[in-house]
Design an enzyme around this catalytic site. Structure first.
Site, PDB file in Angstrom:
ATOM      1  N   HIS A  62      47.815  38.772  41.408  1.00 40.32           N
ATOM      2  CA  HIS A  62      47.511  38.078  40.219  1.00 40.32           C
ATOM      3  C   HIS A  62      47.565  36.532  40.421  1.00 40.32           C
ATOM      4  O   HIS A  62      48.566  36.001  40.701  1.00 40.32           O
ATOM      5  CB  HIS A  62      48.196  38.295  38.919  1.00 40.32           C
ATOM      6  CG  HIS A  62      48.166  39.887  38.528  1.00 40.32           C
ATOM      7  ND1 HIS A  62      47.136  40.359  37.595  1.00 40.32           N
ATOM      8  CD2 HIS A  62      48.581  40.737  38.831  1.00 40.32           C
ATOM      9  CE1 HIS A  62      47.480  41.658  37.275  1.00 40.32           C
ATOM     10  NE2 HIS A  62      48.460  41.864  38.359  1.00 40.32           N
ATOM     11  N   LEU A  63      46.124  35.885  40.700  1.00 38.35           N
ATOM     12  CA  LEU A  63      46.287  34.465  41.015  1.00 38.35           C
ATOM     13  C   LEU A  63      45.995  33.522  40.004  1.00 38.35           C
ATOM     14  O   LEU A  63      45.777  32.362  40.080  1.00 38.35           O
ATOM     15  CB  LEU A  63      45.349  34.198  42.370  1.00 38.35           C
ATOM     16  CG  LEU A  63      45.804  34.799  43.680  1.00 38.35           C
ATOM     17  CD1 LEU A  63      45.132  34.190  44.779  1.00 38.35           C
ATOM     18  CD2 LEU A  63      47.565  34.982  43.915  1.00 38.35           C
ATOM     19  N   ASP A 153      43.210  46.458  35.011  1.00 39.58           N
ATOM     20  CA  ASP A 153      44.761  46.204  35.388  1.00 39.58           C
ATOM     21  C   ASP A 153      45.512  45.307  34.333  1.00 39.58           C
ATOM     22  O   ASP A 153      45.078  44.494  33.813  1.00 39.58           O
ATOM     23  CB  ASP A 153      45.091  45.523  36.855  1.00 39.58           C
ATOM     24  CG  ASP A 153      46.395  45.822  37.033  1.00 39.58           C
ATOM     25  OD1 ASP A 153      47.202  46.599  36.927  1.00 39.58           O
ATOM     26  OD2 ASP A 153      46.881  44.392  37.677  1.00 39.58           O
ATOM     27  N   ASP A 305      51.730  43.372  43.693  1.00 36.44           N
ATOM     28  CA  ASP A 305      51.590  43.152  42.223  1.00 36.44           C
ATOM     29  C   ASP A 305      52.125  41.635  41.922  1.00 36.44           C
ATOM     30  O   ASP A 305      52.588  41.535  40.767  1.00 36.44           O
ATOM     31  CB  ASP A 305      52.004  44.200  41.458  1.00 36.44           C
ATOM     32  CG  ASP A 305      51.471  44.108  40.016  1.00 36.44           C
ATOM     33  OD1 ASP A 305      50.724  43.298  39.796  1.00 36.44           O
ATOM     34  OD2 ASP A 305      52.032  44.958  39.238  1.00 36.44           O
TER      35      ASP A 305
HETATM   36  O1  DOR Z   1      53.871  43.492  35.553  1.00 35.72           O
HETATM   37  C1  DOR Z   1      52.722  43.481  35.603  1.00 35.72           C
HETATM   38  N1  DOR Z   1      52.182  42.146  35.200  1.00 35.72           N
HETATM   39  N2  DOR Z   1      52.013  44.451  35.466  1.00 35.72           N
HETATM   40  C2  DOR Z   1      50.621  44.496  35.311  1.00 35.72           C
HETATM   41  O2  DOR Z   1      50.043  45.273  35.224  1.00 35.72           O
HETATM   42  C3  DOR Z   1      50.059  42.964  34.927  1.00 35.72           C
HETATM   43  C4  DOR Z   1      50.875  42.095  35.199  1.00 35.72           C
HETATM   44  C5  DOR Z   1      50.473  40.583  34.837  1.00 35.72           C
HETATM   45  O3  DOR Z   1      49.074  40.281  34.698  1.00 35.72           O
HETATM   46  O4  DOR Z   1      51.256  39.539  34.631  1.00 35.72           O
HETATM   47 ZN    ZN Z   2      49.020  46.610  36.945  1.00 33.65          ZN
END
Ligand code: DOR
Ligand code: ZN
Length: 429
Positions: A62-63, A153, A305
């Site tokens: 996640h950037l 996601d 992740d």
């Molecule tokens: O822990 C998580 N953070 N799981 C996810 O599926 C989304 C992510 C986020 O975007 O912060």
């Molecule tokens: Zn996820």
């Protein structure tokens, strides 16, 4: 610009290679690989005592950026990637605004070109606004080479019928689906607060855990005869389902994160909100099963992740803090320290799960050091000892459950399309 990588231990799981070799890079490509290469006037990168691997690929990151630049930007996120040894990063589409339309995607592509210092790809949303109701227009979103998969996601697509149609559409557009399979309890509680007429027990009854969605998505993949890659698998039961589906030739691959491979719910209790992740940390038996799955090949990929949040958000306490942990700068060190050095998996297997396999699954050009391939290379110091200090990170995120961990093994250099973007902890871009 040419570059000669001299004397490293070259490991390429795809070529079944583990040998002391030189690598010549010319015009961004691997032009020769041989025991000794002499080439006048070409700068040398000494790799004696180090491992030379195909560039690491993180297929779940996640950037942020857009309206969440306080959490992370493409500039800071890709710099964190380079420091962590990743030459390629695949972004999740739960941005603000979400990647559910061509205009937002175009904006992201512009930023990726301008600010990224490693190879960047993205996923797009399965449903509009990730609300699980209307499918996005995949036809308008499959922009090659940038878009490599679709996912909501952060949350599952709850309605079976919607997900069933998503599989049919994904197959039509030959786009991989990478579903997130855990409903978060926090989401359900928030839903209940917003809909006070629904009693909490009823809302909680709506809450479904990972194996429920894994089983459903395997069934839908089988029915549509289309590929599925399950994100961040965290439970033994999910792995069993995946194994059984594979035995029936369902085209499924899956990934696990470093935190799910090393930490349990007990650690979450000790660590606090920095260990609040979705899916949550599980029991010891689940961690054991994941490690076994990594050994026997059920788990194809290790993905970080990487999910940065601000310190203020994480300081709200366990109930209110958002879910997520950063991982770009710790993943390689944690994998080497906790899984490779103790002999749970071999170094070649780790490189396979962090480079060759993600490239294969997503159809990316990297993942191998064969001649003619792009010169995306990670040089690894297996022995460097270091202590995790998030304050020193290039990422804006500080939310890691690994703070203070003593790790052995780190990226020494990151080379993207023949350009050295990081060497000995220094960013060169
Ligand atoms: O822990 C998580 N953070 N799981 C996810 O599926 C989304 C992510 C986020 O975007 O912060
Ligand atoms: Zn996820």
């Amino acid at each position: 610009m040419a570059l000669l990588i001299r004397g490293g231990r070259v490991i390429d799981p795809l070529l079944d290679l583990d040998d002391y070799l030189d690598i010549l890079i010319e015009e961004g490509l691997i032009s020769r690989i041989a025991p000794r290469i002499e080439k006048e006037g070409v700068p040398l990168l000494e790799a004696q005592g180090k491992v030379v691997a195909p560039g690491l690929i993180d297929m779940h990151c996640h950037l942020r950026d857009f309206n969440e630049r306080r959490k992370e930007t493409i500039a800071t996120g890709t710099r964190a990637a380079a420091l962590g040894g990743f030459t390629t990063v695949v972004c999740e589409p739960n941005t603000d605004p979400p990647m559910d339309n061509a205009k937002t995607l175009q904006r992201w592509i512009r930023l990726a070109k301008q600010e990224g210092c490693v190879n960047l790809y993205t996923k797009v949303c399965i449903t509009q606004g990730r609300r699980g109701e209307q499918l996005t227009n995949l036809k308008a979103l499959v922009r090659k080479p940038w878009v490599v998969a679709a996912t909501d996601d952060g949350s599952p697509v709850v309605k079976d019928e919607v997900m069933g149609r998503a599989f049919v559409k994904a197959r039509e557009h030959e786009l991989l689906l990478t579903p997130h399979c855990e409903e978060s309890r926090a989401t359900i509680q928030a839903f209940q607060r917003a809909n006070p007429l629904i009693p909490l027990p009823d809302a909680i009854a709506l809450y479904k855990r990972e194996p429920h969605y894994v089983a459903r998505d395997l069934m839908l993949a089988e029915k549509a005869n289309w590929r599925v890659h399950i994100c961040h698998v965290s439970m033994a039961e999910s792995l069993d389902l995946i194994k059984k589906a594979r035995a029936r030739w369902v085209p499924v691959t899956c990934e696990a994160t470093p935190h799910h491979l090393t930490l349990t719910e007990k650690d979450a209790g000790k660590c606090g909100p920095d260990a609040k992740v979705n899916p949550p940390l599980r029991k010891k038996e689940d961690v054991e099963a994941l490690r076994q799955g990594l050994r026997d090949g059920t788990i194809d990929v290790i993905a970080s992740d990487h999910a940065p949040h601000t310190p203020e958000e994480k300081a709200r306490g366990w109930e209110e803090a958002p879910m997520g942990a950063i991982g770009l700068e710790t993943t390689l060190g944690v994998v080497l320290t906790m899984l490779v050095h103790p002999g749970i998996i071999t170094l070649a297997a780790a490189i396979e799960r962090m480079s060759s396999n993600p490239a294969k699954i997503l159809g990316l050009p990297g993942g191998s050091l064969a001649m003619g391939k792009p010169a995306d290379i990670t040089i690894i110091d297996l022995e460097e000892k270091w202590v995790v200090d998030p304050l020193s990170f290039a990422s804006k995120g500080r939310n890691t459950p690994f703070t203070g961990w003593r790790l052995r093994g780190k990226a020494y250099a990151t080379i993207v399309k023949g350009e050295v973007v990081m060497k000995a902890g220094e960013l060169l871009v």
